[in-house]
Design a protein around this motif. Sequence first.
Motif, PDB file in Angstrom:
ATOM      1  N   GLY A   1      -0.966  -0.689   2.985  1.00 53.78           N
ATOM      2  CA  GLY A   1       0.282  -1.191   2.430  1.00 53.78           C
ATOM      3  C   GLY A   1       0.208  -2.606   1.902  1.00 53.78           C
TER       4      GLY A   1
ATOM      5  N   ILE B   1       7.184  -7.944  -0.269  1.00 48.41           N
ATOM      6  CA  ILE B   1       7.859  -7.126  -1.275  1.00 48.41           C
ATOM      7  C   ILE B   1       7.419  -7.467  -2.690  1.00 48.41           C
ATOM      8  CG2 ILE B   1       9.887  -6.707   0.159  1.00 48.41           C
ATOM      9  CD1 ILE B   1      11.305  -8.919  -1.421  1.00 48.41           C
TER      10      ILE B   1
ATOM     11  N   GLN C   1       7.701   0.322  -5.177  1.00 49.48           N
ATOM     12  CA  GLN C   1       6.425  -0.116  -4.604  1.00 49.48           C
ATOM     13  C   GLN C   1       5.628   1.160  -4.328  1.00 49.48           C
ATOM     14  OE1 GLN C   1       6.099  -1.922  -0.550  1.00 49.48           O
ATOM     15  NE2 GLN C   1       5.618  -3.821  -1.626  1.00 49.48           N
TER      16      GLN C   1
ATOM     17  N   HIS D   1       2.970   3.689  -2.898  1.00 45.11           N
ATOM     18  CA  HIS D   1       2.163   3.934  -1.703  1.00 45.11           C
ATOM     19  C   HIS D   1       1.558   5.330  -1.750  1.00 45.11           C
ATOM     20  CE1 HIS D   1       3.647   0.471   0.798  1.00 45.11           C
ATOM     21  NE2 HIS D   1       4.657   0.552  -0.045  1.00 45.11           N
TER      22      HIS D   1
ATOM     23  N   LEU E   1      12.631  -0.291  -3.206  1.00 41.21           N
ATOM     24  CA  LEU E   1      13.078  -1.391  -2.349  1.00 41.21           C
ATOM     25  C   LEU E   1      14.520  -1.790  -2.601  1.00 41.21           C
ATOM     26  CD1 LEU E   1       9.883  -3.637  -2.528  1.00 41.21           C
ATOM     27  CD2 LEU E   1      10.630  -2.248  -0.591  1.00 41.21           C
TER      28      LEU E   1
ATOM     29  N   PRO F   1       4.807   4.173   4.133  1.00 37.32           N
ATOM     30  CA  PRO F   1       6.108   3.632   4.551  1.00 37.32           C
ATOM     31  C   PRO F   1       6.888   4.588   5.447  1.00 37.32           C
ATOM     32  CG  PRO F   1       5.753   3.238   2.228  1.00 37.32           C
ATOM     33  CD  PRO F   1       4.668   4.159   2.668  1.00 37.32           C
TER      34      PRO F   1
ATOM     35  N   ILE G   1       6.455  -1.495   5.219  1.00 35.61           N
ATOM     36  CA  ILE G   1       5.802  -1.508   3.906  1.00 35.61           C
ATOM     37  C   ILE G   1       4.298  -1.722   4.034  1.00 35.61           C
ATOM     38  CG2 ILE G   1       7.861  -2.295   2.690  1.00 35.61           C
ATOM     39  CD1 ILE G   1       6.577  -5.101   2.624  1.00 35.61           C
TER      40      ILE G   1
END
Length: 505
Positions: free
Chosen positions: A36, A40, A233, A235, A250, A404, A434
């Motif tokens: 991760g 942010i 974001q 992942h 987010l 996440p 995160i």
Amino acid sequence: MMQQCFMFIDTGNGWTPVNDSAKDIAALDSFTIRWGSDSIDEQPEPAVMTFTLRDKTGRLAGQALTLAGMKVIMQFSDQPRWQDLQPSMGGWEDLRITIDSLHRAYSPGSPDSPDSPSETMFAGTVSTGGSIEPATGGGWLLKLSATSRMAVWKRLQSQGPTDTEAKWDGAHWIGTPSARLKEMNRRASAQGAPEAQLDGLALPSSVAPYTPSDHPSQLDLLHRLTAGPRLPQWHEVYDGAASTLRPLFLADPIAVHLSTDGRLNVLADGETRHALSAADIEASTDLSITEPLTQVVINAKRVKSDNGKLSFDDVEITMGDQNRLPPQLTAMQKSLTIDSDMLAMDDSGGVWNSGGTSNVSDTDRANIAQWLESNDLRMVPENVTFNSTRIDPARLPWLYKASPSGPFIIVKAKASALTGSDGRPAFTGPITTIGGTLSYRWRNGKPTLTQEATLAALRPLLTKQITWANLPTLSWQQLDLHICDLSMIQIIDTSSAIDEKEGTQ
């Protein structure tokens, strides 16, 4: 923790459990997975797992030079079930083992089986390098590492689709946004890497191509293709033997619920997640006070034309707090800046003619203003660790993965009583992991799994203001809440039913 972790490897002949008691290839001594992002404003890097195998026979140690490049999966087992035990062991009345040792008595099923009772934490490829050393008490310790499949997206950076028309001047990655994503997924799939799923994220109308000398990685291309007001974001998310790249939004709002028994909860993937008690979490009492963000800036693209040849430069789209933040926080501007290939302005005089332009809407700007307010006026613990001896991974598996968690709430912390300048909780509210470090160790003969997590505050949905009359028929003494918590409740649940395995996905 009445489970343990299992490692599977695939040398080309299907998945084989490494630490299966029946095959006795090796014992999984320990592992650490770093995954991760730390904040942010950074996109995640591919996850990296370092692990140690205890090989009593030397069989695996002798093949160590050929392990690089092999596929590897790490899972933790669910609560043991009778059907998971070997038929040769007979019925339950024939067993002469204690219940808390059941996790050692069965062989795990293949991770690509839809009936597997296990949860995948990590999937990747064994890296080159490592070490082998004699183990105390005999045998060998193999210390190796593996990188998640997202790394393929980072390595792929060859030329994109082109067009011979003179106006492009040798540019590549020409085409519509959906065609670009389709081509990236095709290339990734051909290399055995996960595909990217939009999960409802809207793509821009057009995207700028790249000059012949500019060859970004596909991971960077994905970030720039999808950058926007929802602040995705990206992942890697695991499911059995497969994985996909998925966006964590987010800036999306999360509705906080109040159950009929007076507990806070949120919904995630259709499941109710009741608030976690701070007593079950290892957390620092110190809270992070981050430097406030005052605006979000998208570096989008403008197209121009010079003698019939297209060129592109940056154009800034700024979204501010719309006077929601206290004046003293906006005295010094601090931006969250994201790069985008979105075409926002067309000054080509009609030469472009390859799709429309895009911009942010008034709704987008209002949402970002609310997100800035929530981000700046919320605090999260500096250090949080989820431990399998306190919170069972079988009950809340989303806390123990290299991806996440999605939204959840922590209550009954010392900081829960803190109220912000807006009258809302300064601590309590929806959060998500995160990034973090997953660690597995054997302690006193028992497996222990921990997640030292990086948390991000999520924006609570604030479209309603409930009154005392809206609350369930409970006395205020039965509401295990602080008064400030009431300000973020949006939905009063009418059913008292509680999922038997609450919070699972």
